[in-house]
Write a protein that holds these residues in place. Sequence first.
Motif, PDB file in Angstrom:
ATOM      1  N   LEU A 189       0.819  -1.215   0.000  1.00 35.09           N
ATOM      2  CA  LEU A 189       0.000   0.000   0.000  1.00 35.09           C
ATOM      3  C   LEU A 189       0.855   1.269   0.000  1.00 35.09           C
ATOM      4  CD1 LEU A 189      -2.710  -1.180   2.578  1.00 35.09           C
ATOM      5  CD2 LEU A 189      -3.013  -0.906   0.099  1.00 35.09           C
ATOM      6  N   LEU A 190       2.152   1.106  -0.242  1.00 35.48           N
ATOM      7  CA  LEU A 190       3.097   2.230  -0.188  1.00 35.48           C
ATOM      8  C   LEU A 190       2.700   3.397  -1.089  1.00 35.48           C
ATOM      9  CD1 LEU A 190       6.150   3.102   0.642  1.00 35.48           C
ATOM     10  CD2 LEU A 190       6.721   2.298  -1.633  1.00 35.48           C
ATOM     11  N   GLU A 280      -2.045   5.629  -8.341  1.00 36.36           N
ATOM     12  CA  GLU A 280      -1.559   5.244  -7.005  1.00 36.36           C
ATOM     13  C   GLU A 280      -2.263   4.004  -6.441  1.00 36.36           C
ATOM     14  OE1 GLU A 280      -2.285   8.692  -4.580  1.00 36.36           O
ATOM     15  OE2 GLU A 280      -4.394   8.155  -4.295  1.00 36.36           O
ATOM     16  N   ASP A 281      -3.385   3.613  -7.058  1.00 36.26           N
ATOM     17  CA  ASP A 281      -4.057   2.383  -6.622  1.00 36.26           C
ATOM     18  C   ASP A 281      -3.357   1.130  -7.146  1.00 36.26           C
ATOM     19  OD1 ASP A 281      -5.936   3.826  -5.293  1.00 36.26           O
ATOM     20  OD2 ASP A 281      -7.548   3.546  -6.760  1.00 36.26           O
ATOM     21  N   LYS A 408       1.753   8.562  -3.271  1.00 37.21           N
ATOM     22  CA  LYS A 408       1.814   9.238  -1.977  1.00 37.21           C
ATOM     23  C   LYS A 408       3.249   9.603  -1.568  1.00 37.21           C
ATOM     24  CE  LYS A 408      -0.060  10.336   2.071  1.00 37.21           C
ATOM     25  NZ  LYS A 408      -1.117  11.344   2.218  1.00 37.21           N
ATOM     26  N   MET A 409       4.219   8.776  -1.948  1.00 37.32           N
ATOM     27  CA  MET A 409       5.607   9.031  -1.551  1.00 37.32           C
ATOM     28  C   MET A 409       6.119  10.363  -2.107  1.00 37.32           C
ATOM     29  SD  MET A 409       6.477   6.734   0.529  1.00 37.32           S
ATOM     30  CE  MET A 409       8.239   6.427   0.656  1.00 37.32           C
ATOM     31  N   ASP A 410       5.575  10.779  -3.256  1.00 34.85           N
ATOM     32  CA  ASP A 410       5.983  12.064  -3.847  1.00 34.85           C
ATOM     33  C   ASP A 410       5.371  13.255  -3.116  1.00 34.85           C
ATOM     34  OD1 ASP A 410       7.443  10.786  -5.758  1.00 34.85           O
ATOM     35  OD2 ASP A 410       6.060  11.160  -7.420  1.00 34.85           O
ATOM     36  N   GLN A 411       4.313  12.983  -2.356  1.00 36.43           N
ATOM     37  CA  GLN A 411       3.582  14.102  -1.742  1.00 36.43           C
ATOM     38  C   GLN A 411       4.054  14.415  -0.328  1.00 36.43           C
ATOM     39  OE1 GLN A 411      -0.361  12.507  -2.084  1.00 36.43           O
ATOM     40  NE2 GLN A 411      -0.061  12.238  -4.294  1.00 36.43           N
ATOM     41  N   PRO A 420      13.987  10.021   4.352  1.00 34.75           N
ATOM     42  CA  PRO A 420      14.083  11.124   3.383  1.00 34.75           C
ATOM     43  C   PRO A 420      13.845  10.744   1.925  1.00 34.75           C
ATOM     44  CG  PRO A 420      16.254  10.228   3.755  1.00 34.75           C
ATOM     45  CD  PRO A 420      15.288   9.336   4.499  1.00 34.75           C
ATOM     46  N   HIS A 421      13.636   9.466   1.628  1.00 35.30           N
ATOM     47  CA  HIS A 421      13.632   9.034   0.229  1.00 35.30           C
ATOM     48  C   HIS A 421      12.237   9.200  -0.362  1.00 35.30           C
ATOM     49  CE1 HIS A 421      17.236   7.184   1.884  1.00 35.30           C
ATOM     50  NE2 HIS A 421      16.474   6.468   2.693  1.00 35.30           N
TER      51      HIS A 421
END
Length: 531
Positions: A189-190, A280-281, A408-411, A420-421
């Motif tokens: 779900l990352l 993202e899904d 989501k990781m970009d947001q 931090p990645h």
Amino acid sequence: MISLSSSMLPLLFVLLFSFSWVTSAHTHEDFIECFSLYVEDSTDISKVIYTQNDSSYPSVLHFAIRNLRFNSTTLKPLVIVTPTNVSHIQAAIRCSQKNNLQIRIRSGGHDFEGLSYMSVLPFVILDLINFRSVTIDVTNKTAWVQAGATVGELYYHIAKKGRTLAFPAGICPTMGVGGHLSGGGYGALLRKYGLAADNVIDAELIDANGRVLDRISMGEDLFWALRGGGGNSFGVVIAWKIKLVEVPPTLTVFNVLRTLEQNATQLIHRWQYIANKLHEDLMITTYIRRVNSSQGNPTIQATFAGFFLGGVDKLLQLMNESFPELGLAKDDCLETSWIEAIILNRFPGNTSLELLLDRTPRFVTNYKAKSDYVKEPMPEIALEGIFERFLEEDIETPRLLLVPYGGKMDQISESSSPFPHRAGNIYKIEHQVSWSEEGKEASKRHVDWIRRLYSYMTPYVSKNPREAYINYRDLDIGMNSLAGNTSYEQASIWGRKYFKNNFDKLVRVKTAVDPANFFRNEQSIPPLSSW
Ligand SMILES: Cc1cc2nc3c(=O)[nH]c(=O)nc-3n(C[C@H](O)[C@H](O)[C@H](O)COP(=O)(O)OP(=O)(O)OC[C@H]3O[C@@H](n4cnc5c(N)ncnc54)[C@H](O)[C@@H]3O)c2cc1C
Ligand SMILES: *[C@@H]1O[C@H](CO)[C@@H](O)[C@H](O)[C@H]1NC(C)=O
Ligand SMILES: *[C@@H]1O[C@H](CO)[C@@H](O)[C@H](O)[C@H]1NC(C)=O
Ligand SMILES: *[C@@H]1O[C@H](CO)[C@@H](O)[C@H](O)[C@H]1NC(C)=O
Ligand SMILES: *[C@@H]1O[C@H](CO)[C@@H](O)[C@H](O)[C@H]1NC(C)=O
Ligand SMILES: *[C@@H]1O[C@H](CO)[C@@H](O)[C@H](O)[C@H]1NC(C)=O
Ligand SMILES: *[C@@H]1O[C@H](CO)[C@@H](O)[C@H](O)[C@H]1NC(C)=O
Ligand SMILES: *[C@@H]1O[C@H](CO)[C@@H](O)[C@H](O)[C@H]1NC(C)=O
Ligand SMILES: *[C@@H]1O[C@H](CO)[C@@H](O)[C@H](O)[C@H]1NC(C)=O
Ligand SMILES: *[C@@H]1O[C@H](CO)[C@@H](O)[C@H](O)[C@H]1NC(C)=O
């Protein structure tokens, strides 16, 4: 400032070791005496403390050793404490301090380098196996989960309350939430919900003074540090309060396998251009391994493992738009629920919820792993170089796991947690090699092989720093002085790889909460006072 060259290490090991051996009998008795005095309730401490003389010491120690490379370690604890009460943890901290012992905290024991159960200095293991209750609040969609619970136990209790509630942690059910969430923690779900640590909303911690703190009493900086700064630097996490997330009742999973002969190279190459840009899904993780060695015609096989929060028709449409080259067909897909997808991943053919409660892993091997972050697609020729290395005959089981980021990781900003990645990463690589052959020579051969692979990857991965994931612990990238007085420069080498500029804030928090550096290991955050 001491700086240890690797050639000095063996001597230091011998010195420290003989020292701990000579003093151990004395120290462990003092520790137990201190512990009994400190614990005021009617605890039968023989059920909580194990010394090398107890017949159950080996089984308690080995139960959570998840890397066979360390199964025959001689770096054993003087005492193992398995607390059933907060007062036992406080007593273990006090009595370790009094007797000059280190503490290693263990939840699930999955640390890649065994730091939760080994130390060259005389030490105590605080094993949280009895701290594993899970309380779900369905109305508010939150849960309190104790640190010694496994991810599987957490998922079990969530699933008991409903099939549309979930938590975005890893898929391997035997990991402990204590270590997993301390270092970030990611799963299928990352791309939709970020890391497990991004979904922590409160925590209970016992600090070096034995105080029990929650988010309000610890303050926002320490709470920030706990969510990705790595375990064993700030105190003992006893429980997390987490935000549960919603998933649809039906989702779709697939595994598409392609060998070199079936254009695996071109497909992996193409995957790099779409993996972090997909809806993202949808998350498509790629595994690369060698197959058919025993049949005498080895090749490389890529598995494109898809996880989609929706039904199969919508998935096929998305795939047709963004990754038609894979040729995904309806027959490749399985519609299922979130929890069943997790169980089936581990136990094909059985979806019994109880399987999630099993704390023993399916198998344990020797392994060494490393991580990298990729910001520009690798050229096909670079992939071919990896495959050549995979085909080297004297290596048992090489594996690469490519985990797409984006969504989501970009947001989430780089400084919102120690992890931090975020934006700018296409994917993360886990390089892994495992083997069953016994002995030092086999171990050296495989470890040397993965170090050469890592060196080969240099031009294609992140630089300045070459980023790494703390939950994929790798002592090759640098470590602290074993005397516990690491310099800032020395720790920054590995610290910036794991945390980039968040490392400085982690040092400030550590200095404020544990200036004496009681909680430490080979890659713990050093306080300013030790510079
Ligand atoms: C088979 C396998 C699969 C994996 N899959 C994934 C995955 O899908 N996603 C992912 O993100 N990671 C994955 N990992 C890595 C995993 O997240 C880390 O190894 C994690 O640290 C494991 O937590 P643990 O509690 O099991 O480990 P432990 O070895 O118990 O602890 C790890 C570290 O945290 C410290 N620690 C443990 N508990 C506490 C506590 N309560 N308070 C303070 N410090 C503590 C320990 O001292 C140690 O330094 C995997 C690892 C393995 C071996
Ligand atoms: C670190 O400790 C070692 C051993 O006690 C000592 O020799 C060294 O001088 C110390 N270094 C610093 C920077 O304090
Ligand atoms: C083990 O037991 C022996 C004999 O009872 C005792 O002398 C020794 O100190 C004990 N050692 C440990 C490590 O518990
Ligand atoms: C834990 O310790 C406290 C304080 O000593 C005691 O009151 C309580 O009964 C203990 N709880 C358990 C479950 O043993
Ligand atoms: C690890 O070592 C212990 C003790 O020597 C042994 O009982 C156990 O079987 C070993 N585990 C594996 C997986 O080999
Ligand atoms: C939900 O949260 C609110 C506010 O924190 C709290 O008052 C309430 O008791 C919670 N609901 C349940 C079912 O616990
Ligand atoms: C591999 O790619 C080539 C060229 O794009 C194509 O002609 C061929 O059919 C593909 N093979 C497979 C097995 O998909
Ligand atoms: C493995 O080898 C066998 C026998 O040559 C072959 O039939 C099979 O397709 C091969 N498997 C893969 C994945 O290449
Ligand atoms: C895939 O897209 C093409 C054109 O973009 C369309 O012609 C085709 O019908 C689509 N296939 C499926 C299965 O949706
Ligand atoms: C599935 O797992 C459960 C729990 O371990 C077990 O009781 C059951 O027999 C298994 N079912 C099958 C079909 O293997």
